[in-house]
Design a protein around this motif. Structure first.
Motif, PDB file in Angstrom:
ATOM      1  N   ASN A  49      13.203 -12.481  17.784  1.00 29.34           N
ATOM      2  CA  ASN A  49      13.224 -12.013  19.172  1.00 29.34           C
ATOM      3  C   ASN A  49      13.564 -10.535  19.317  1.00 29.34           C
ATOM      4  OD1 ASN A  49      12.689 -14.649  19.994  1.00 29.34           O
ATOM      5  ND2 ASN A  49      14.865 -15.164  20.061  1.00 29.34           N
ATOM      6  N   VAL A  50      13.773  -9.849  18.209  1.00 30.26           N
ATOM      7  CA  VAL A  50      14.159  -8.435  18.289  1.00 30.26           C
ATOM      8  C   VAL A  50      12.897  -7.586  18.471  1.00 30.26           C
ATOM      9  CG1 VAL A  50      15.368  -6.533  17.151  1.00 30.26           C
ATOM     10  CG2 VAL A  50      16.146  -8.894  16.789  1.00 30.26           C
ATOM     11  N   ALA A  51      12.616  -7.270  19.734  1.00 30.79           N
ATOM     12  CA  ALA A  51      11.349  -6.597  20.048  1.00 30.79           C
ATOM     13  C   ALA A  51      11.233  -5.255  19.332  1.00 30.79           C
ATOM     14  CB  ALA A  51      11.233  -6.413  21.559  1.00 30.79           C
ATOM     15  N   ALA A  52      12.368  -4.589  19.094  1.00 30.95           N
ATOM     16  CA  ALA A  52      12.316  -3.254  18.481  1.00 30.95           C
ATOM     17  C   ALA A  52      11.760  -3.292  17.059  1.00 30.95           C
ATOM     18  CB  ALA A  52      13.711  -2.630  18.476  1.00 30.95           C
ATOM     19  N   LEU A  53      11.734  -4.466  16.447  1.00 27.87           N
ATOM     20  CA  LEU A  53      11.226  -4.553  15.069  1.00 27.87           C
ATOM     21  C   LEU A  53       9.741  -4.915  15.026  1.00 27.87           C
ATOM     22  CD1 LEU A  53      14.207  -6.468  13.386  1.00 27.87           C
ATOM     23  CD2 LEU A  53      13.700  -4.021  13.248  1.00 27.87           C
ATOM     24  N   ARG A  54       9.132  -5.049  16.219  1.00 25.40           N
ATOM     25  CA  ARG A  54       7.712  -5.418  16.276  1.00 25.40           C
ATOM     26  C   ARG A  54       6.836  -4.179  16.374  1.00 25.40           C
ATOM     27  NH1 ARG A  54       6.712 -10.340  16.417  1.00 25.40           N
ATOM     28  NH2 ARG A  54       8.341 -11.807  16.953  1.00 25.40           N
TER      29      ARG A  54
END
Ligand SMILES: Cc1cc2nc3c(=O)[nH]c(=O)nc-3n(C[C@H](O)[C@H](O)[C@H](O)COP(=O)(O)OP(=O)(O)OC[C@H]3O[C@@H](n4cnc5c(N)ncnc54)[C@H](O)[C@@H]3O)c2cc1C
Ligand code: FES
Ligand code: FES
Lengths: 286, 152
Positions: A49-54
């Motif tokens: 769920n960590v959007a910054a890693l997408r």
């Protein structure tokens, strides 16, 4: 068993600093295999769920790929397909579609298998990775990332954030080939990626990355030195084999033999060099 | 420890408390009573457990239930009864013992959602993660051709 699934990167990093024993999990395609469903000894940090890693970002110097980018996203990404075709090819060769939809690039290199299919390409392109913790952010050239069999330089409180792959010069040859038991979903017996710029006697860049021929994915430095050190034409097969012998630490295992791996590795190198093999006279006999 | 999860399966809301690493496959077959989804290998190799998670094909034996929280799952039972793949698989001999069939049909559905009229090489690639021990694959590829209106 506990399960943490933060949404913010800083929360994930704080959790890992407090609990460096947490096991990060991304697509789970490595972690879920062979896991005893009743075993509950571990606590997990889900990164999903960590959007910054997408995401996959274009920059002037190259492509920045979030650790959570999946094989499907990478294999279909227009810039990756155009500018880094060997990476698009390796992503599409990693398992079948149902795997590619979940498998992440971060997971592929953090799992640190010597057979990881995207590793040779990242070595050939000269990629670097970012490792993040609460305290700091550091960048490590990917060629220094694997320090031993299934061991990386990542510290327990660190998350792999991004993989940066620089663009190749215009006119470069991008090569990737995986040799396995069958085309889909087989762990490789040998994988080779190469980035070749220039021509015999005037090379600008020669990088060969291998999988499955040593305890870690390797950059074949002796091979590159032999090729760039040859004043005219290309080294002959004996010369290539001798250099490969210094780079490779191939072994017998359940998937293949060391002898087969050395033979195939040489054949793949010859194929990568094919556009130049009939120039400069060194291969006139073939 | 269990954690609360809410998600949608074939259009219906499911909620419960699950061990986070419990496989989606087990929740579907157990708690949900949806047994079309099969376990072949339990290691991601055979595709017999394939389902759609938010419209993308995944192997449910490799998905921890905690990861399904807030998302939508479609199993074979959730496809419309008149999905042309059903009649096509029956007509072409695309199914024999039937163990691989639900996963094959889910992989075929994912393919057809992406590409209206796949050619043989696209079909083979899309189904390369689904193993069949009976049909020799010819009937399966024919089923997909038929279902996509390309004749047998
Ligand atoms: C049937 C099948 C076929 C496969 N075929 C191939 C193949 O052809 N080629 C190939 O190379 N691999 C293959 N794999 C292996 C696997 O799918 C890949 O290695 C995949 O990329 C792993 O990514 P993941 O996100 O699923 O990793 P996960 O299982 O979530 O994690 C793998 C490891 O990385 C760590 N990790 C993940 N993300 C991070 C992060 N951001 N920071 C720190 N640590 C992290 C985890 O703690 C774990 O140790 C296959 C697997 C299966 C089940
Ligand atoms: S049971 Fe899931 S892929 Fe075989
Ligand atoms: S029909 Fe029996 S395994 Fe495919």
């Amino acid at each position: 068993m506990r399960w943490y699934a933060p949404r913010k990167l800083h929360e994930a990093l704080a959790l890992l600093t407090e609990r460096p024993d947490l096991i990060p999990i991304a697509g789970g395609t490595d972690i879920m295999v062979g896991r005893d469903p009743r075993a509950c000894g571990h606590d997990y940090l889900s990164l999903a769920n960590v959007a910054a890693l997408r995401g996959i970002r274009e920059t002037p110097a190259g492509v920045a790929i979030g650790a959570l980018a999946t094989m499907t996203e990478i294999g279909r990404h227009p810039i990756v397909c155009r500018a880094l075709p060997a990476l698009a090819a390796s992503a599409r060769a990693t398992g079948a579609f149902a795997i590619q939809n979940r498998a992440t690039l971060g997971g592929n290199i953090m799992n640190a298998s010597p057979a990881a299919d995207n590793a040779p390409v990242l070595l050939a392109y000269g990629a670097s990775v970012s490792l993040m913790s609460v305290a700091r952010l550091r960048h490590v050239p990917y060629e220094n990332f694997h320090s031993g069999y299934k061991v990386t330089v990542r510290r327990p409180e660190e998350i792999l954030g991004e993989i940066f792959v620089p663009y190749a010069p215009l006119g470069a040859r991008h090569y990737f080939r995986k040799v396995g038991t069958r085309r889909a979903q087989a762990i490789s017996k040998v994988g080779l990626a190469a980035l070749l710029v220039g021509r015999p006697g005037a090379w600008e860049r020669v990088r060969f990355g291998f999988s499955s021929v040593a305890a870690t994915p390797i950059l074949a430095c002796a091979l590159a030195a032999t090729i760039t050190g040859t004043a005219r034409g290309l080294p002959d097969d004996e010369g290539l084999a001798e250099a490969l012998g210094r780079d490779l630490a191939a072994r017998d295992d359940i998937r293949s033999t060391a002898e087969y791996r050395r033979r195939i590795a040489l054949n793949l190198v010859r194929e990568a060099l094919a556009p130049w093999r009939h120039q400069g006279g060194c291969d006139a006999g073939q | 420890m269990t954690i609360p999860c809410r998600f949608i399966v074939n259009g219906s809301a499911v909620s419960g408390s699950f061990p986070p690493m419990r496989r989606l496959l087990d929740v579907l077959r157990g708690e949900c009573g949806l047994t079309a989804t099969k376990e072949g290998c339990g290691e991601g190799e055979c595709g017999s457990c394939a389902v759609l998670l938010d419209d993308t094909l995944v192997n449910s034996c490799l998905v921890p239930i905690a990861d399904v929280n807030g998302r939508e799952v479609t199993t074979l039972e959730g496809l419309p009864k008149d999905d042309p793949l059903f009649a096509a698989f029956a007509a072409t001999g695309g199914t024999q013992c039937g163990i691989c069939t639900p996963g094959m049909i889910m992989a075929a559905r994912a393919l057809l959602n992406d590409c209206l009229r796949p050619d043989l090489s696209q079909t083979r690639e899309a189904l390369s993660g689904n193993l069949c021990r009976c049909t020799g694959y010819g009937g399966i590829y024919a089923a997909i051709r038929t279902a996509s209106g390309q004749g047998e």
